[in-house]
Write an enzyme that holds these catalytic residues in place. Structure first.
Site, PDB file in Angstrom:
ATOM      1  N   ASN A  17      30.891  31.884  47.743  1.00 25.79           N
ATOM      2  CA  ASN A  17      31.489  33.117  48.495  1.00 25.79           C
ATOM      3  C   ASN A  17      30.643  33.023  49.296  1.00 25.79           C
ATOM      4  OD1 ASN A  17      32.754  34.917  45.421  1.00 25.79           O
ATOM      5  ND2 ASN A  17      33.706  33.272  46.566  1.00 25.79           N
TER       6      ASN A  17
ATOM      7  N   ASP B 104      40.462  36.997  40.078  1.00 23.09           N
ATOM      8  CA  ASP B 104      40.683  35.276  41.623  1.00 23.09           C
ATOM      9  C   ASP B 104      41.911  35.956  41.444  1.00 23.09           C
ATOM     10  OD1 ASP B 104      40.143  34.313  43.235  1.00 23.09           O
ATOM     11  OD2 ASP B 104      41.039  32.313  42.699  1.00 23.09           O
TER      12      ASP B 104
HETATM   13  C1  IPE Z   1      36.114  32.267  42.550  1.00 22.39           C
HETATM   14  O1  IPE Z   1      37.396  32.619  42.705  1.00 22.39           O
HETATM   15  C2  IPE Z   1      35.253  32.894  41.844  1.00 22.39           C
HETATM   16  C3  IPE Z   1      35.190  34.211  41.281  1.00 22.39           C
HETATM   17  C4  IPE Z   1      36.255  34.903  41.205  1.00 22.39           C
HETATM   18  C5  IPE Z   1      33.975  34.978  41.907  1.00 22.39           C
HETATM   19  P1  IPE Z   1      37.193  31.855  44.036  1.00 22.39           P
HETATM   20  O2  IPE Z   1      38.207  32.625  44.942  1.00 22.39           O
HETATM   21  O3  IPE Z   1      35.947  31.915  45.498  1.00 22.39           O
HETATM   22  O4  IPE Z   1      37.212  29.808  43.817  1.00 22.39           O
HETATM   23  P2  IPE Z   1      38.029  29.097  44.636  1.00 22.39           P
HETATM   24  O5  IPE Z   1      37.652  28.805  46.173  1.00 22.39           O
HETATM   25  O6  IPE Z   1      39.577  29.314  44.968  1.00 22.39           O
HETATM   26  O7  IPE Z   1      37.347  28.037  43.979  1.00 22.39           O
HETATM   27  C1  IPE Z   2      38.655  36.991  43.831  1.00 25.02           C
HETATM   28  O1  IPE Z   2      39.652  36.971  44.927  1.00 25.02           O
HETATM   29  C2  IPE Z   2      37.410  37.788  44.448  1.00 25.02           C
HETATM   30  C3  IPE Z   2      36.091  37.320  44.686  1.00 25.02           C
HETATM   31  C4  IPE Z   2      36.122  36.321  44.699  1.00 25.02           C
HETATM   32  C5  IPE Z   2      34.936  37.798  45.029  1.00 25.02           C
HETATM   33  P1  IPE Z   2      39.803  36.668  46.109  1.00 25.02           P
HETATM   34  O2  IPE Z   2      39.206  36.962  47.487  1.00 25.02           O
HETATM   35  O3  IPE Z   2      38.723  35.124  45.945  1.00 25.02           O
HETATM   36  O4  IPE Z   2      41.319  36.136  46.193  1.00 25.02           O
HETATM   37  P2  IPE Z   2      41.693  35.607  46.632  1.00 25.02           P
HETATM   38  O5  IPE Z   2      42.088  33.692  45.936  1.00 25.02           O
HETATM   39  O6  IPE Z   2      41.684  34.990  48.572  1.00 25.02           O
HETATM   40  O7  IPE Z   2      43.399  35.306  46.671  1.00 25.02           O
HETATM   41 MG    MG Z   3      40.070  33.213  45.269  1.00 25.70          MG
END
Ligand code: IPE
Ligand code: IPE
Ligand code: MG
Length: 254
Positions: A83, A35
């Site tokens: 997502n 993340d």
């Molecule tokens: C969790 O991260 C999913 C992945 C890392 C693929 P998110 O960024 O989607 O999670 P939330 O929305 O902060 O809970």
């Molecule tokens: C994790 O990084 C990757 C996926 C969830 C696909 P994020 O895209 O959630 O990055 P933040 O949380 O917005 O920084």
């Molecule tokens: Mg995230």
């Protein structure tokens, strides 16, 4: 000159701690919620896709180190069932990443004896994404080294509901008894060929599961870090494992 000296010093430190970590218990299965890609990009005034691209390179590094340490399975959460809520441009980019990753990395994975797997609802993926992943799964099928398991379009609640529906179907067809054991139930999960994770890592400072492996993480050790996924380094993985090695796992006993 100084820069060069520093480079060698850093390298020695990481080699040393990898050796030290190897002397302890290595988790058989590590799961990672990668993340912070978006925030990493935002900090640099870059588009979110740049963060995802950088994050992809980190998967490569972590796979190498985990494999070298003797980890048996590495599950990485790459795209959740939630997502899809993101802007189309970002989703499209994320769906192109597996191809890009495998185009450059598949030969290395084959050489390193890694087996690629996928966990999630494949049917809903774009054709090109599915094709790239199926190719990697099939070309690494005969390998017997570490399993690199991509959780892609994965959501644990969907996984559990799918398991229940398949079970009901089998019970109705009398192909399984209606007295279900934990082991039997697990055989219906998408992770059915894997042991439960021993160590869960989540980066970016968030401390939640975001619908990840709710059943499988029942007795997993959690390690959270503020580091954003694109900044995750070998040292972070070694630190997570060495902390894991200091935990006392009791599973309800004493
Ligand atoms: C969790 O991260 C999913 C992945 C890392 C693929 P998110 O960024 O989607 O999670 P939330 O929305 O902060 O809970
Ligand atoms: C994790 O990084 C990757 C996926 C969830 C696909 P994020 O895209 O959630 O990055 P933040 O949380 O917005 O920084
Ligand atoms: Mg995230």
């Amino acid at each position: 000159m100084l820069g060069k000296l520093k480079f060698w010093k850093d390298k020695d430190i990481s080699t040393l701690s990898a050796e030290k970590v190897k002397k302890g218990d290595i988790p058989n299965h590590i799961a990672i919620i990668m993340d912070g890609n978006g925030r990493w990009a935002k900090k640099r005034a870059l588009p979110r896709s740049a963060g995802h691209h950088e994050g992809m390179k980190v998967v490569r590094k972590v796979t190498k180190l985990a494999n070298n340490l003797g980890v048996k399975a590495l599950t990485v959460y790459a795209f959740s069932t939630e997502n899809w809520k993101r802007p189309k441009l970002e989703v499209d980019y994320l769906m192109k990443l597996p191809e890009e990753f495998l185009d450059t990395f598949l030969p290395e994975l084959i050489k390193e004896n890694v087996q690629v797997r996928i966990m999630g609802n494949k049917e809903a993926l774009p054709q090109h994404t599915k094709k790239a992943i199926e190719k990697a799964v099939s070309e690494t099928r005969d390998n017997n080294g570490m399993i690199l398991n991509f959780a892609l379009n994965y959501g644990s609640r969907a996984e559990l509901i799918q398991a229940v529906n398949r079970l009901l179907h089998d019970v109705k067809n009398n192909s399984t008894s209606d007295e279900i054991t934990e082991e039997q139930f697990e055989s219906y999960l998408m992770s059915n060929e894997l042991e439960d994770p021993d160590l869960l890592i989540r980066t970016s400072g968030e401390q939640r599961l975001s619908n990840f492996m709710l059943w499988q993480l029942a007795y997993t050790e959690f390690w959270f870090s503020d580091v954003l996924w694109p900044d995750f380094s070998d040292e972070h993985l070694l630190k997570a494992i060495s902390e894991f090695q200091r935990r006392g796992r009791r599973y309800g006993g004493i």
